[in-house]
Write a protein that holds these residues in place. Structure first.
Motif, short mmCIF file in Angstrom:
data_model
loop_
_atom_site.label_atom_id
_atom_site.label_comp_id
_atom_site.label_asym_id
_atom_site.label_seq_id
_atom_site.Cartn_x
_atom_site.Cartn_y
_atom_site.Cartn_z
N THR A 261 -1.78 -9.66 3.83
CA THR A 261 -0.71 -9.12 4.49
C THR A 261 -0.07 -7.81 3.89
O THR A 261 -0.34 -7.76 2.70
CB THR A 261 0.59 -10.27 4.52
OG1 THR A 261 0.08 -11.59 4.96
CG2 THR A 261 1.75 -9.89 5.13
N VAL A 262 -0.09 -6.79 4.82
CA VAL A 262 0.05 -5.44 3.99
C VAL A 262 1.62 -4.75 4.53
O VAL A 262 1.87 -4.78 5.74
CB VAL A 262 -1.14 -4.74 4.36
CG1 VAL A 262 -1.07 -3.53 3.58
CG2 VAL A 262 -2.24 -5.38 4.37
N LEU A 263 2.26 -4.48 3.50
CA LEU A 263 3.34 -3.59 3.56
C LEU A 263 2.82 -2.11 3.18
O LEU A 263 2.60 -1.81 2.02
CB LEU A 263 4.69 -3.81 2.97
CG LEU A 263 5.93 -3.17 3.06
CD1 LEU A 263 6.25 -2.76 4.46
CD2 LEU A 263 6.97 -3.60 2.45
N SER A 264 2.92 -1.30 4.31
CA SER A 264 2.28 -0.04 4.22
C SER A 264 3.36 1.11 4.13
O SER A 264 4.21 1.19 5.20
CB SER A 264 1.20 0.14 5.48
OG SER A 264 0.45 1.09 5.28
N VAL B 292 0.01 -6.27 9.43
CA VAL B 292 0.40 -4.89 9.01
C VAL B 292 1.57 -4.62 9.58
O VAL B 292 1.88 -4.81 10.56
CB VAL B 292 -0.76 -3.64 9.68
CG1 VAL B 292 -0.12 -2.31 9.17
CG2 VAL B 292 -1.95 -3.87 8.93
N ARG B 293 2.43 -4.29 8.41
CA ARG B 293 3.71 -3.70 8.63
C ARG B 293 3.94 -2.34 8.01
O ARG B 293 3.59 -2.04 6.73
CB ARG B 293 4.76 -4.71 7.80
CG ARG B 293 6.21 -4.36 8.55
CD ARG B 293 6.83 -5.86 8.39
NE ARG B 293 7.00 -6.49 7.10
CZ ARG B 293 7.79 -6.06 6.12
NH1 ARG B 293 8.93 -5.41 6.38
NH2 ARG B 293 7.64 -6.60 4.87
N LEU C 288 -7.37 -3.69 3.37
CA LEU C 288 -6.52 -4.90 3.11
C LEU C 288 -6.32 -5.76 4.18
O LEU C 288 -6.68 -7.17 4.12
CB LEU C 288 -5.17 -4.59 2.24
CG LEU C 288 -5.54 -3.56 1.48
CD1 LEU C 288 -4.11 -2.88 0.78
CD2 LEU C 288 -5.96 -4.38 0.09
N ALA C 289 -6.09 -5.19 5.50
CA ALA C 289 -5.84 -5.96 6.50
C ALA C 289 -7.05 -6.77 7.16
O ALA C 289 -7.24 -7.66 7.46
CB ALA C 289 -5.12 -5.16 7.41
N ASP D 133 0.70 -1.08 -0.01
CA ASP D 133 0.06 0.25 0.03
C ASP D 133 0.92 1.33 0.15
O ASP D 133 1.56 1.53 1.19
CB ASP D 133 -0.90 0.00 1.13
CG ASP D 133 -1.80 1.03 1.16
OD1 ASP D 133 -1.91 1.74 0.09
OD2 ASP D 133 -2.54 1.33 2.26
N LEU D 134 1.12 1.92 -1.16
CA LEU D 134 2.13 3.01 -1.23
C LEU D 134 0.98 4.37 -1.26
O LEU D 134 0.10 4.54 -1.69
CB LEU D 134 2.38 3.04 -2.53
CG LEU D 134 3.28 1.80 -3.14
CD1 LEU D 134 3.80 1.98 -4.60
CD2 LEU D 134 4.26 1.21 -2.08
#
Ligand SMILES: C[S@@+](CC[C@H](N)C(=O)[O-])C[C@H]1O[C@@H](n2cnc3c(N)ncnc32)[C@H](O)[C@@H]1O
Length: 309
Positions: free
Chosen positions: A199-202, A218-219, A193-194, A181-182
């Motif tokens: 799994t989300v890289l934010s 979430v990270r 999304l979570a 997620d940019l």
């Protein structure tokens, strides 16, 4: 009066932008009134759909009408469900609407299947002329999705854009998916999304809402979206991008991701400042398999989607 081949309904407040786009597409506009643009000529099925049209009436017909009951009879003879676009002769139109079967319009629950009941569109052009179309592009009245909102979970209303995009795609990230997620702050999209179990890289230079940052999966990294190289990841299931930047900068970044061929699905907001950059929008729309639309929750922006799962 010439019967139009299609009537487009401009996104609210973006009538002049749709007019510019139709001109660029070479459409022969017969007339425009308020948000409606009547276009002549045959429209091939593969012709690009104008992005700034929130809905399209695909089989418009003109009917001379003698009375309120005559108009209601004409509409009921075609099908049950109709939605009025209020354009002219408002009192007369309201009386015709009252003579039609009621159409319930409950808020849409995210995750439900798209409505399938045929819903035609109609309006009065003047007291004696009805314009009606049984087929419309959107399954929602006037192309607008009114969601049953979550007022507690998401930290911003931006989540409605992602809800709408996923609803139109008919696909959802799931628990085995890895999403980037940019431009994620304060975290509405990451929350969506979570919440779906992904799994989300934010990534954002601005911080994520604490409650969203604490969600399972979430990270967060305080980092520019443009510093991310696709090769940092073996595979990305969904690249979601809501970064505020010039459209051309987004396109350059997306081309790198498309060349890397390690991302399956994309949902990206294309934001405009000042004049609409139609040329860049056209370059995105021409990417095979993709869609470029103005969501009913978009402002002066479009949403580019590519779904390959
Ligand atoms: C419209 S907001 C995003 C809202 C978010 N999608 C949500 O649901 O809450 C745009 C974000 O883009 C971020 N942004 C701007 N330039 C950025 C960059 N170069 N890299 C990452 N984020 C950026 C801003 O900090 C801002 O948080």
């Amino acid at each position: 009066m010439e019967t139009p081949a299609v009537v487009y309904l401009a996104a609210e407040g973006y009538e002049s932008v749709l007019a510019e786009e139709l001109h660029r597409l070479g459409a022969r506009v017969l007339w425009s009134r308020g948000r409606l643009f009547a276009v002549a000529g045959s429209v091939p099925p593969d012709a690009p759909r104008p992005c700034w049209a929130q809905d399209a009436w695909l089989s418009p017909r003109l009917f001379p009408i003698r009375s309120i009951s005559h108009a209601a009879r004409e509409l009921k003879a075609m099908q049950r469900n109709w939605v009025l676009f209020p354009l002219a002769c408002h009192r007369r139109a309201a009386l015709i609407e009252a003579a039609l079967p009621p159409v319930k319009q409950k808020p849409f629950c995210f995750g439900s299947p798209l409505p399938t009941a045929p819903l035609g569109g109609w309006c009065l052009l003047d007291a004696n002329t009805l314009l009606a179309s049984q087929e419309r592009m959107s399954p929602f009245p006037h192309g607008k999705i009114v969601f049953a909102e979550d007022k507690d979970g998401p930290p911003s209303r931006a989540y409605l854009k992602l809800w709408e995009a996923l609803t139109l795609l008919g696909r959802m990230p799931g628990k085995d998916d890895f999403c980037l997620d940019l431009g994620s702050s304060p975290g509405g999209w990451t929350w969506v999304l979570a919440h779906l179990g992904a799994t989300v890289l934010s990534l954002d230079k601005a911080p994520l809402d604490n409650a969203v940052a604490a969600m399972p999966g979430v990270r967060y990294q305080a980092r520019s979206a443009f510093s991310v190289a696709p090769r940092e990841f073996a595979a990305v299931d969904w690249l979601c991008c809501d970064v505020i930047c010039y459209p051309q900068r987004l396109v350059t970044m997306l081309r790198r991701w498309l060349e890397a061929e390690n991302c399956r699905n994309f949902i990206c907001t294309v934001k405009f400042q000042g004049d609409t950059d139609h040329a860049t929008a056209e370059s995105l729309r021409s990417i095979p398999g993709s869609r470029l639309v103005h969501l009913s929750h978009n402002k002066h922006e479009l949403t580019w989607m590519l779904c390959r799962s």
